[in-house]
Structure formats: structure tokens, C-alpha cells
Design an enzyme around this catalytic site. Sequence first.
Site, PDB file in Angstrom:
ATOM      1  CD1 TRP A 102      -2.246  -2.177   1.569  1.00 31.59           C
ATOM      2  CD2 TRP A 102      -2.835  -1.102  -0.104  1.00 31.59           C
ATOM      3  NE1 TRP A 102      -3.075  -3.047   1.581  1.00 31.59           N
ATOM      4  CE2 TRP A 102      -3.659  -2.229  -0.044  1.00 31.59           C
ATOM      5  CE3 TRP A 102      -3.399   0.022  -0.729  1.00 31.59           C
ATOM      6  CZ2 TRP A 102      -4.908  -2.851  -0.539  1.00 31.59           C
ATOM      7  CZ3 TRP A 102      -4.522  -0.691  -1.939  1.00 31.59           C
ATOM      8  CH2 TRP A 102      -5.060  -2.286  -1.709  1.00 31.59           C
ATOM      9  CG  ASP A 172      -3.180   4.321   4.075  1.00 35.01           C
ATOM     10  OD1 ASP A 172      -4.264   3.987   4.426  1.00 35.01           O
ATOM     11  OD2 ASP A 172      -3.091   3.677   2.769  1.00 35.01           O
ATOM     12  CE  LYS A 196      -8.890  -1.953   4.734  1.00 36.02           C
ATOM     13  NZ  LYS A 196      -8.963  -3.038   3.936  1.00 36.02           N
TER      14      LYS A 196
HETATM   15  N1  PMP Z   1      -4.806   1.307   1.659  1.00 35.51           N
HETATM   16  C1  PMP Z   1      -4.287   0.354   3.185  1.00 35.51           C
HETATM   17  C2  PMP Z   1      -3.614   0.392   3.969  1.00 35.51           C
HETATM   18  C3  PMP Z   1      -5.695   0.001   2.310  1.00 35.51           C
HETATM   19  O1  PMP Z   1      -5.730  -1.581   3.208  1.00 35.51           O
HETATM   20  C4  PMP Z   1      -6.253  -0.389   1.071  1.00 35.51           C
HETATM   21  C5  PMP Z   1      -7.048  -1.009   1.205  1.00 35.51           C
HETATM   22  N2  PMP Z   1      -7.283  -3.070   1.946  1.00 35.51           N
HETATM   23  C6  PMP Z   1      -6.033   1.015   0.748  1.00 35.51           C
HETATM   24  C7  PMP Z   1      -5.171   2.117   1.398  1.00 35.51           C
HETATM   25  C8  PMP Z   1      -6.844   1.008  -0.675  1.00 35.51           C
HETATM   26  O2  PMP Z   1      -8.584   1.833  -0.433  1.00 35.51           O
HETATM   27  P1  PMP Z   1      -9.378   1.660  -1.198  1.00 35.51           P
HETATM   28  O3  PMP Z   1      -9.719   0.131  -2.294  1.00 35.51           O
HETATM   29  O4  PMP Z   1     -10.577   2.214  -0.336  1.00 35.51           O
HETATM   30  O5  PMP Z   1      -9.273   2.390  -2.290  1.00 35.51           O
END
Ligand code: PMP
Length: 361
Positions: A102, A172, A196
Amino acid sequence: MNKPYNFNAGPAGLPLEVLLQARDELLDFRGTGLSVTEISHRSKQYEEINFETQQLLQELLDVPSGYEVLFLQGGASTQFAMVPINFLTDGRVAGYIHSGTWSGKAIAEAGKVGKIVIAASSEADRYKKVPEVQGVSFRSGMAYVHLTSNETIAGIQYRDFPDTGDIPLIADMSSDILSRTFEVSNFALIYAGAQKNMGPSGVTVIIIRRDLLDGIPDNIPDILNYRIHAKNRSLFHTPPVFSVYMVNLVLKWIRNNGGVEGMERRNRLKADLVYGAIDDSGGFFGGLADRNSRSMMNVTFRVYNDEQEKLFLRQAELNGFVGLKGHRDAGHLRASLYNAVTYEQCKALADFMRHFQQSFG
Ligand code: PMP
């Protein structure tokens, strides 16, 4: 109704009480005769949900007064782009901490907007641990430093955050917000998708220090401009009404269940149960993350051989466990233990793991 044991990584399980309340209110939202999804976002009722949800977050996370709470759309992935579009300006440089998939996506997006440096990375350790950040000196004048507090795929999580001095720290926190206490004042901006620990997908929470808004350039599209959203108190355009409503219910559930401190206490016990089953297995199960970086939210593990692992997944499914297959990037197995996953569900998983080992080990 027989609900499965839900260990999905996101969208993830929601508290049963919240689902039941949403069901009860679905056709008639508090005497309006309409569903919450049918009322205007300019109505008194929705404005109340919007402001109350902001206040609940401020209360639960002890957000200091100099911050705004925003509800935006586009998921955390949109934040990967919005952060540099708003702050990586005037030829400045941003520092990124690379801890896995991520943060890697955030880095890739920022690199399209401006100049970045990797301030710390655990790539050489194949993201089995979070990069060491204590004592890293960040170059002064940086636009900001960005990190991912919990890498959902690798199952690694920061315990302590770096001190970046005057440089704004941006995080994030999609997969661990509201799961443990932390000092909001150490951060200039925090973002997190709701799906989550907070509610369904469709809304992203932003907590931003107000002084950051002043420096945002005027020439970026309004829809991507934090200042525009803050000025309009998240009602710049049609908000994700139903998602914000659900977040409202989840936050009240957290408040009624001991707040963030209560969540943290329970999350520690839950994680101890599942990691305990791994550590007591004498190598039958193996954790994927380094012990000191283990995530309380996403337990990544494997069974000692691939055939047994496939059998584990099949048997788990037959026994009512869902969501245990790891992400395609990391493979193997993952149990996500977000706030709504109960201690009893984690106990059932730990018992199942022990039982599986006795039967097939
Ligand atoms: N950052 C993290 C730490 C995540 O776990 C996720 C999704 N699993 C995201 C960003 C991306 O999020 P989204 O699918 O809502 O764009």
C-alpha cells in the site's frame, strides 16, 4: 441465522447490532417515512448525521481543536493522489516510507505528481517488518513525510511513529484506525477508508490540521482540494449518505463498547489468541511477519506445506470460516481481526487451528 466467522480483510464484518439497527431503520429513517438513502443531503436530518459523525470521530480519537474531519469519496486510493496534488507543490520534495504494497501504491502515485525520496524502506527484508524510523533524520524543508501505519497485505504494523519535527507527517491508517489509541497531534493529515474498522466502503475519513489548508494551490480541481471540502464541511457535493450513516452507527457502537481503549484491549487479546495458535504449533503454522512488526489487525501465516495449506482452507470453509485466503501479493493465509470481529470468533479460529494440526499434522 447462522453467520459465518468472518475474517475478511475489507470490506469486513460489521457489528451485528449495527446491521440490525440499519435493517430496522432502512424503510423509515427516524420518523421521516423515507429511507436514509432517499433523503436530501441538504436536509436537516442528513446534516445532523454528518456533523454528529464528525463529532463522534473527534471524541473517540481525541482530535485536537485545530483539525478538520472530512468525509470524502474515492477510497484511500484517491488519497494516494490527493495528498501530493495538494501538498507536493512548488518543486518541493516529499519523503515516503516504503513498507509494502500500500505504501508502494502511494509512492507510485506521488511520483507522477512531483519529486519524492524514499526516506526508509524494508524492501530488502521483503516487507516482513516495518522500516526502522526511530532516529532517521528527515531532510528539513520536505513538503511532508508519508507512512502507512498498518500494511494490510503483509500484516505488519508500526507501534511507534517517527518524530518528523516541523515536517508534516501524513499517514494512511486505512486498516488500523480506531483499533488502538494514538496521538492525533503527531500527524498533519490522516486518511482511512471506512471499510475495515468504521463501516462499509464508499467513504474515506480525513483528519487534517487546519493550517495545512492555507497553502493549497487554487489551481487544482475543486473536487480534489481539501480546502474546498473543509470549507463546505464535507457537503461540497453529494456525499456517500448511506456509508456516512453506517459509520455513525459503528462509531456509536465503539463508544458503547469502551471507546478506542476498549477496542485496543480486546484487539490485543484477539491477536494473542491467533498468534498463540501459530507460535505453539512447533512450526506447523508459521507467521509471515517479523515478531516485532506483527499486526494486531491482519495476521498473516502459512501452513508448513502447500498441500496442507489448501486442505486447511477447504476445512476452514466447511467449518464456517470465511476470508482466510491471503492477498494474491503475499499468498498463504490471513486472518483480519478488525474491531467488529469478536473474541469468541478469534477463539473459534485458534481452536480450529489447533484441532486441524492434531488431525492432519
Ligand atoms: N491503504 C491500505 C492500508 C489498504 O488496506 C487499502 C485497501 N485494502 C487501501 C489503502 C486502498 O483502499 P481503497 O480500496 O479504499 O482505495
